[in-house]
Design a protein around this motif. Structure first.
Motif, PDB file in Angstrom:
ATOM      1  N   GLU A  38      -7.804   1.390  16.605  1.00 53.82           N
ATOM      2  CA  GLU A  38      -6.650   0.505  16.537  1.00 53.82           C
ATOM      3  C   GLU A  38      -7.119  -0.883  16.966  1.00 53.82           C
ATOM      4  N   ILE A  39      -6.827  -1.888  16.147  1.00 53.71           N
ATOM      5  CA  ILE A  39      -7.276  -3.244  16.462  1.00 53.71           C
ATOM      6  C   ILE A  39      -6.069  -4.170  16.509  1.00 53.71           C
ATOM      7  N   THR A  40      -5.923  -4.870  17.617  1.00 54.43           N
ATOM      8  CA  THR A  40      -4.910  -5.913  17.736  1.00 54.43           C
ATOM      9  C   THR A  40      -5.624  -7.227  17.456  1.00 54.43           C
ATOM     10  N   VAL A  41      -5.337  -7.799  16.288  1.00 56.52           N
ATOM     11  CA  VAL A  41      -6.020  -9.003  15.827  1.00 56.52           C
ATOM     12  C   VAL A  41      -5.207 -10.229  16.251  1.00 56.52           C
ATOM     13  N   GLN A  42      -5.869 -11.174  16.874  1.00 57.38           N
ATOM     14  CA  GLN A  42      -5.227 -12.415  17.288  1.00 57.38           C
ATOM     15  C   GLN A  42      -5.052 -13.329  16.070  1.00 57.38           C
ATOM     16  N   PRO A  43      -4.042 -14.206  16.092  1.00 65.82           N
ATOM     17  CA  PRO A  43      -3.827 -15.126  14.956  1.00 65.82           C
ATOM     18  C   PRO A  43      -5.092 -15.915  14.614  1.00 65.82           C
ATOM     19  N   GLN A  44      -5.342 -16.061  13.334  1.00 67.12           N
ATOM     20  CA  GLN A  44      -6.493 -16.793  12.802  1.00 67.12           C
ATOM     21  C   GLN A  44      -7.830 -16.179  13.237  1.00 67.12           C
ATOM     22  N   ASN A  45      -7.839 -14.890  13.496  1.00 62.21           N
ATOM     23  CA  ASN A  45      -9.055 -14.208  13.925  1.00 62.21           C
ATOM     24  C   ASN A  45      -9.264 -12.986  13.041  1.00 62.21           C
ATOM     25  N   GLY A  46     -10.155 -12.129  13.411  1.00 65.60           N
ATOM     26  CA  GLY A  46     -10.417 -10.902  12.682  1.00 65.60           C
ATOM     27  C   GLY A  46     -11.902 -10.597  12.658  1.00 65.60           C
ATOM     28  N   THR A  47     -12.227  -9.468  12.109  1.00 67.12           N
ATOM     29  CA  THR A  47     -13.611  -9.030  12.027  1.00 67.12           C
ATOM     30  C   THR A  47     -14.397  -9.938  11.086  1.00 67.12           C
ATOM     31  N   PRO A  48     -15.580 -10.371  11.481  1.00 71.19           N
ATOM     32  CA  PRO A  48     -16.402 -11.184  10.581  1.00 71.19           C
ATOM     33  C   PRO A  48     -16.776 -10.401   9.311  1.00 71.19           C
ATOM     34  N   SER A  64     -22.515   0.352   4.056  1.00 73.84           N
ATOM     35  CA  SER A  64     -23.345   0.943   3.002  1.00 73.84           C
ATOM     36  C   SER A  64     -23.149   2.449   2.867  1.00 73.84           C
ATOM     37  N   HIS A  65     -22.581   3.101   3.896  1.00 70.00           N
ATOM     38  CA  HIS A  65     -22.416   4.561   3.834  1.00 70.00           C
ATOM     39  C   HIS A  65     -21.014   5.021   4.228  1.00 70.00           C
ATOM     40  N   GLU A  66     -20.136   4.106   4.631  1.00 66.81           N
ATOM     41  CA  GLU A  66     -18.826   4.491   5.132  1.00 66.81           C
ATOM     42  C   GLU A  66     -17.723   3.897   4.274  1.00 66.81           C
ATOM     43  N   ASP A  67     -16.592   4.572   4.266  1.00 69.58           N
ATOM     44  CA  ASP A  67     -15.376   4.012   3.689  1.00 69.58           C
ATOM     45  C   ASP A  67     -14.589   3.376   4.822  1.00 69.58           C
ATOM     46  N   GLU A  68     -13.751   2.412   4.487  1.00 70.88           N
ATOM     47  CA  GLU A  68     -12.937   1.750   5.485  1.00 70.88           C
ATOM     48  C   GLU A  68     -11.523   1.616   4.926  1.00 70.88           C
ATOM     49  N   ALA A  69     -10.533   1.926   5.737  1.00 70.97           N
ATOM     50  CA  ALA A  69      -9.140   1.839   5.321  1.00 70.97           C
ATOM     51  C   ALA A  69      -8.355   1.079   6.387  1.00 70.97           C
ATOM     52  N   PHE A  70      -7.233   0.509   5.988  1.00 67.65           N
ATOM     53  CA  PHE A  70      -6.419  -0.277   6.902  1.00 67.65           C
ATOM     54  C   PHE A  70      -4.971   0.157   6.784  1.00 67.65           C
ATOM     55  N   TYR A  71      -4.286   0.170   7.903  1.00 66.30           N
ATOM     56  CA  TYR A  71      -2.846   0.389   7.964  1.00 66.30           C
ATOM     57  C   TYR A  71      -2.298  -0.746   8.819  1.00 66.30           C
ATOM     58  N   ILE A  72      -1.664  -1.703   8.184  1.00 67.23           N
ATOM     59  CA  ILE A  72      -1.201  -2.905   8.879  1.00 67.23           C
ATOM     60  C   ILE A  72       0.253  -2.686   9.272  1.00 67.23           C
ATOM     61  N   GLN A  73       0.513  -2.731  10.577  1.00 62.06           N
ATOM     62  CA  GLN A  73       1.857  -2.465  11.075  1.00 62.06           C
ATOM     63  C   GLN A  73       2.705  -3.727  11.195  1.00 62.06           C
ATOM     64  N   GLU A  74       2.062  -4.855  11.389  1.00 62.01           N
ATOM     65  CA  GLU A  74       2.824  -6.090  11.563  1.00 62.01           C
ATOM     66  C   GLU A  74       1.946  -7.274  11.186  1.00 62.01           C
ATOM     67  N   GLY A  75       2.521  -8.257  10.520  1.00 59.31           N
ATOM     68  CA  GLY A  75       1.779  -9.457  10.165  1.00 59.31           C
ATOM     69  C   GLY A  75       1.050  -9.319   8.842  1.00 59.31           C
ATOM     70  N   GLU A  76       0.081 -10.185   8.629  1.00 61.78           N
ATOM     71  CA  GLU A  76      -0.689 -10.223   7.386  1.00 61.78           C
ATOM     72  C   GLU A  76      -2.163 -10.371   7.709  1.00 61.78           C
ATOM     73  N   LEU A  77      -3.004  -9.819   6.852  1.00 64.54           N
ATOM     74  CA  LEU A  77      -4.451 -10.009   6.933  1.00 64.54           C
ATOM     75  C   LEU A  77      -4.951 -10.479   5.587  1.00 64.54           C
ATOM     76  N   GLU A  78      -5.986 -11.271   5.597  1.00 59.72           N
ATOM     77  CA  GLU A  78      -6.636 -11.716   4.366  1.00 59.72           C
ATOM     78  C   GLU A  78      -7.992 -11.042   4.274  1.00 59.72           C
ATOM     79  N   PHE A  79      -8.304 -10.468   3.114  1.00 61.92           N
ATOM     80  CA  PHE A  79      -9.558  -9.756   2.906  1.00 61.92           C
ATOM     81  C   PHE A  79     -10.414 -10.471   1.864  1.00 61.92           C
ATOM     82  N   GLN A  80     -11.708 -10.409   2.044  1.00 59.87           N
ATOM     83  CA  GLN A  80     -12.662 -10.862   1.037  1.00 59.87           C
ATOM     84  C   GLN A  80     -13.376  -9.608   0.554  1.00 59.87           C
ATOM     85  N   LEU A  81     -13.277  -9.315  -0.731  1.00 66.04           N
ATOM     86  CA  LEU A  81     -13.890  -8.103  -1.291  1.00 66.04           C
ATOM     87  C   LEU A  81     -15.052  -8.459  -2.193  1.00 66.04           C
ATOM     88  N   ASP A  82     -16.115  -7.651  -2.117  1.00 63.98           N
ATOM     89  CA  ASP A  82     -17.304  -7.740  -2.966  1.00 63.98           C
ATOM     90  C   ASP A  82     -18.166  -8.895  -2.670  1.00 63.98           C
TER      91      ASP A  82
END
Length: 75
Positions: free
Chosen positions: A42-52, A57-75
């Motif tokens: 469980e990650i509580t992301v601060q405004p204008q922050n997030g994982t770099p 290469s070997h794992e899948d990653e999924a997200f369940y966002i309970q509140e707010g918005e996140l921006e993703f860069q894919l590929d």
């Protein structure tokens, strides 16, 4: 493969928590507890922050966002 038939129950506020780059990470289930097939964090992301940007290469990653918005860069 061994399956944990005991289950894992973490109440709100439970789990090992660490501040990482300004965000709060709470580890709810670790690979060691799930036969190395699953982890739940469980990650509580601060405004204008997030994982770099990073690559899995070997794992899948999924997200369940309970509140707010996140921006993703894919590929």
């Amino acid at each position: 493969m061994t399956v944990n038939l005991q289950g894992i129950l973490q109440q709100p506020g439970q789990g090992s928590s660490y501040w990482v780059l300004g965000d709060l990470y709470t580890f709810k289930a670790l690979g060691e507890e799930t036969g190395q097939v699953y982890a739940l964090i469980e990650i509580t992301v601060q405004p204008q922050n997030g994982t770099p940007a990073h690559i899995h290469s070997h794992e899948d990653e999924a997200f369940y966002i309970q509140e707010g918005e996140l921006e993703f860069q894919l590929d």
